[in-house]
Every structure is written in C-alpha cells, then in structure tokens.
Design a protein around this motif. Structure first.
Motif, PDB file in Angstrom:
ATOM      1  N   ASP A 150       7.914  -7.404  -1.702  1.00 37.94           N
ATOM      2  CA  ASP A 150       6.255  -7.195  -1.865  1.00 37.94           C
ATOM      3  C   ASP A 150       7.238  -5.519  -2.587  1.00 37.94           C
ATOM      4  OD1 ASP A 150       5.075  -8.879  -1.205  1.00 37.94           O
ATOM      5  OD2 ASP A 150       4.754  -8.065   0.462  1.00 37.94           O
ATOM      6  N   THR A 151       6.235  -5.228  -3.738  1.00 30.20           N
ATOM      7  CA  THR A 151       6.650  -3.860  -4.001  1.00 30.20           C
ATOM      8  C   THR A 151       5.597  -3.118  -3.684  1.00 30.20           C
ATOM      9  OG1 THR A 151       7.971  -4.990  -6.238  1.00 30.20           O
ATOM     10  CG2 THR A 151       6.401  -2.803  -6.139  1.00 30.20           C
ATOM     11  N   VAL A 152       5.543  -2.116  -3.265  1.00 32.45           N
ATOM     12  CA  VAL A 152       4.576  -1.526  -2.521  1.00 32.45           C
ATOM     13  C   VAL A 152       4.874  -0.104  -3.401  1.00 32.45           C
ATOM     14  CG1 VAL A 152       3.827   0.519  -1.079  1.00 32.45           C
ATOM     15  CG2 VAL A 152       4.875  -1.234  -0.272  1.00 32.45           C
ATOM     16  N   ARG A 153       2.890   0.445  -3.647  1.00 31.49           N
ATOM     17  CA  ARG A 153       2.724   1.461  -4.877  1.00 31.49           C
ATOM     18  C   ARG A 153       2.154   2.053  -4.197  1.00 31.49           C
ATOM     19  NH1 ARG A 153       4.851   0.193  -9.816  1.00 31.49           N
ATOM     20  NH2 ARG A 153       5.319  -1.553 -10.436  1.00 31.49           N
ATOM     21  N   ALA A 154       1.086   3.723  -4.353  1.00 33.46           N
ATOM     22  CA  ALA A 154       0.023   4.183  -4.156  1.00 33.46           C
ATOM     23  C   ALA A 154      -0.648   5.114  -4.536  1.00 33.46           C
ATOM     24  CB  ALA A 154       1.482   5.397  -2.854  1.00 33.46           C
ATOM     25  N   LYS A 210      -0.298  -3.296  -3.557  1.00 38.13           N
ATOM     26  CA  LYS A 210       0.665  -4.255  -4.262  1.00 38.13           C
ATOM     27  C   LYS A 210      -0.026  -4.775  -5.551  1.00 38.13           C
ATOM     28  CE  LYS A 210       0.665  -8.293  -0.742  1.00 38.13           C
ATOM     29  NZ  LYS A 210       1.417  -9.426   0.130  1.00 38.13           N
ATOM     30  N   GLY A 211       0.396  -5.044  -6.562  1.00 34.09           N
ATOM     31  CA  GLY A 211      -0.002  -5.256  -7.656  1.00 34.09           C
ATOM     32  C   GLY A 211      -0.157  -4.487  -8.927  1.00 34.09           C
ATOM     33  N   ASP A 212      -1.034  -4.571  -9.664  1.00 34.80           N
ATOM     34  CA  ASP A 212      -1.416  -3.393 -10.751  1.00 34.80           C
ATOM     35  C   ASP A 212      -2.599  -2.858 -10.499  1.00 34.80           C
ATOM     36  OD1 ASP A 212      -2.340  -5.678 -11.600  1.00 34.80           O
ATOM     37  OD2 ASP A 212      -1.716  -5.484 -13.364  1.00 34.80           O
ATOM     38  N   ALA A 213      -3.158  -2.930  -9.261  1.00 33.22           N
ATOM     39  CA  ALA A 213      -4.573  -2.331  -8.602  1.00 33.22           C
ATOM     40  C   ALA A 213      -4.920  -1.383  -8.531  1.00 33.22           C
ATOM     41  CB  ALA A 213      -5.238  -4.303  -8.545  1.00 33.22           C
ATOM     42  N   VAL A 214      -4.661  -0.012  -9.398  1.00 35.79           N
ATOM     43  CA  VAL A 214      -4.986   0.907  -8.768  1.00 35.79           C
ATOM     44  C   VAL A 214      -6.354   1.473  -8.994  1.00 35.79           C
ATOM     45  CG1 VAL A 214      -4.897   2.202 -11.036  1.00 35.79           C
ATOM     46  CG2 VAL A 214      -4.136   3.589  -8.625  1.00 35.79           C
ATOM     47  N   PHE A 215      -6.987   2.087  -7.747  1.00 29.45           N
ATOM     48  CA  PHE A 215      -8.184   2.636  -7.163  1.00 29.45           C
ATOM     49  C   PHE A 215      -9.043   1.216  -7.081  1.00 29.45           C
ATOM     50  CE2 PHE A 215      -6.380   6.352 -11.034  1.00 29.45           C
ATOM     51  CZ  PHE A 215      -6.230   6.689  -9.747  1.00 29.45           C
ATOM     52  N   GLN A 216      -8.374   0.100  -6.564  1.00 29.66           N
ATOM     53  CA  GLN A 216      -9.232  -0.195  -5.968  1.00 29.66           C
ATOM     54  C   GLN A 216      -8.731  -0.948  -4.746  1.00 29.66           C
ATOM     55  OE1 GLN A 216      -9.217  -3.821  -8.489  1.00 29.66           O
ATOM     56  NE2 GLN A 216      -9.189  -2.798 -10.425  1.00 29.66           N
ATOM     57  N   LEU A 217     -10.378  -0.736  -3.483  1.00 32.76           N
ATOM     58  CA  LEU A 217     -10.124  -1.009  -2.456  1.00 32.76           C
ATOM     59  C   LEU A 217     -10.717  -1.528  -1.544  1.00 32.76           C
ATOM     60  CD1 LEU A 217      -8.453   0.271  -0.089  1.00 32.76           C
ATOM     61  CD2 LEU A 217     -10.635   2.361   0.032  1.00 32.76           C
TER      62      LEU A 217
END
Length: 343
Positions: free
Chosen positions: A283-287, A313-320
C-alpha cells in the motif's frame, strides 16, 4: 506446569486488573538513528542536540512516537498478543521527554470490557503508562483492542465502557520544563511557517507518499518488540497477509506531515485516533492534515495546534467519511492530536 505464554484472551481480563509488563528497556542514540532511518523523521528538535539546547532542552530527546512505540510494545504480550486489531486511542499525554540512557517500563490498567455480538471476540480498554528509571511517568494513553476469546461459550463479562474525554483541553497538556522558542531558527528547522500562520479549518496536503515495505515493517515491529501475531504470522489471518502495525502507519504519516508542518516539533497530546481500515505491504500511504484548534501556552514563544492527521491510500485527498458517517475505504488512519510550535 506450562512454560510458554499463549497470551491472554478476552475472558482473561477483569476490570481493575493492573498489569506490570516485562521487559524494561534502556533507549540509546541508536534507537533514534534507526527510527529516523525507518521513516525518515526529520523534525529539527529530534535531529540536533544544538537545536534542542537553543530551544531550552538539555539535549535532543527521543522522538515522541519512538518513545510511544517502546511503551506500547511492552504492553503487547499482555494486552494484544491475541488481538485481531487495535481499534483506537484517547487521552494520550506526553508527560516528560525521554532521553538516551533512560530506561522505560510499562504498566496497564484494565478500565473497560465489552463482548462483541458474535460472541467470539471482545474489546478490552486499557490505560497504559510509560515510566522511567526514576519512577516518573513519561507518557500515558488509553487504547482499546479487539481480542479473540479462547472459548466462544465463555460467559460475557458485564459491559463497562469507560467515559473518555473526546478532546484534551490545553490545561491537560504538559509542556516540557524549559522549552523556549523565543530564539527559534526557522532556517534550520526547514520552513518559515509559525503558529500564527495556521488558521482553524485550514487543510494541508502533504503531497508525498511512501509505499509500505514488508521488510521495514518487520524491522519496526521487532525494534518495538511488538509481538502481536497478526503482525508476524502470515497464517494468523484468513487472507494470509500480515497486518501492518498501526503505529508504523502513524509514524509514516507524521513523517510525511513534515512537508507543511516542519515546525510542529513536539507531540504533547493525543485526543483520539482510529485505524479506520487495515494496511498491508504494498500500500502507498499519503497524508493530509486539518487544523482543528489553536491555543496559547505559558511557555515562552510556544503555541499549540490541534491537528487531524489522516493517512490514506490512493488519490482521494481531503475525503474522509461517507454519507453514512463512516470512514471511507481508502482511509487508513484518523488521528486527532496536539503539537507545539513557535509563535
């Protein structure tokens, strides 16, 4: 007489149990170096003795999360050896910096029990304290963990769910003695942004990502002596995968947050947290972070920010969360914590 330790199961806990965990551990500069290699952490206060001394401390402490992992790891054989997952945290406070040469031990008290509807597992709530060689508490936190039952037919204990603070007030937090950011050097810290540059409601995309590697995760769990079976034994889960230790995800996300929060030097409080979905190797973790609150402190030049740190993970930034109020499937971690930074 049974010589080996099969670990505790849900029916082995009782409200009020106090468990003194083996084995005490003396930390060194090597602990910090390996922590920085694994993640790699680079907040200036934890990287430079000189920067720490200019900030009023005697030397650079062990990273807050590294100390947390040591204390947490001590508790695993007695609390979560037979866990399915660690579920959440509350009321976490860092009470005293940990320095090279300190010896840490852990003590936990069982403060809650709740059997799940399946009758096969239950949730155990514990308050764990990390204590140094002088019998001084250096940190304290509550966590709750889902634990297997040894016998599905064992009667359920009386349900006790502790009443926990949703948010620590600024008065609950302990600012290290002597901390002084009056002469803080933003050139050396890596970013110019100070306490006054952040606004409540502001969201920060930390941009970078880290792909989780099996080898690094295994090194981390060994370093923290976290022996939970779900992290070590690939046969312990039906899907044949080793679950990535939630603390590993926390440290990855905290390190990623340096890009945008380089001056958020010390973690002083943990309001709450949830490992929303499992993380696995590959998994690629972003924050991303959100500023939830701001507060002044009595320490010279020191302000506090309450932050939400989300690892995904993925590209859904700011979606919680979805319309049902539950975390979306790409969210790995939702952490609510307090940090201090220069004013």
């Amino acid at each position: 007489m049974l010589k080996t330790n099969p670990g505790r199961f849900f029916e082995d806990y009782s409200i009020g149990d106090v468990i003194h965990h083996a084995v005490p551990r003396t930390v060194s500069g090597g602990e910090r170096a390996l922590y920085h290699a694994l993640y790699p952490a680079r907040h200036a206060l934890y990287s430079s003795d000189e920067f720490a001394r200019q900030s009023g401390l005697p030397a650079s402490p062990l990273d807050d999360l590294a100390a947390f992992h040591v204390v947490f790891g001590k508790s695993v054989p007695d609390i979560s050896l037979n866990a399915i997952a660690n579920l959440g945290y509350a009321e976490g406070r860092w009470l005293k910096p940990v320095y090279a040469g300190d010896t840490l031990r852990s003590v936990s008290e069982v403060i809650g029990l709740k059997q799940n509807s399946s009758g096969k597992t239950g949730v155990v709530y514990v308050r764990t304290s990390g204590i140094n060689q002088n019998d001084e508490p250096v940190m304290q936190f509550v966590r709750w963990v889902m634990v297997r039952k040894r016998d599905d037919t064992a009667p359920a204990p009386e349900t006790v769910v502790p009443d926990l603070k949703g948010t620590l007030h600024i008065s609950d937090l302990v600012i290290p003695d002597g901390l002084d950011f009056t002469n803080y050097d933003t050139t050396m810290s890596g970013e110019p942004h100070r306490w006054g540059d952040y606004e409540i409601g502001e969201k920060i995309d930390h941009v970078d990502g880290v792909t989780i590697e099996e080898a690094e995760h295994m090194m981390a769990t060994r370093l923290w002596q976290n022996t939970a079976k779900v992290h070590f034994d690939a046969t312990h889960r039906d899907d044949g995968q080793r679950l990535i230790y939630g603390g590993h995800v926390i440290s990855v996300a905290r390190t990623l947050s340096f890009n945008g929060l380089a001056n958020a030097q010390m973690i002083v409080g943990l309001n709450g947290g949830a490992h929303a979905n499992p993380c696995f190797s590959g998994d690629t973790v972003r924050a991303w972070s959100e500023v939830l609150d701001k507060a002044d402190t009595s320490a010279p030049g020191v302000g506090a920010l309450r932050l939400r740190l989300v690892a995904y993970k993925g590209d859904a930034v700011f979606q919680l969360k979805g319309e049902n109020g539950k975390h979306m499937s790409h969210v790995l971690l939702d952490l609510d914590y307090w940090v201090v930074l220069p004013k």
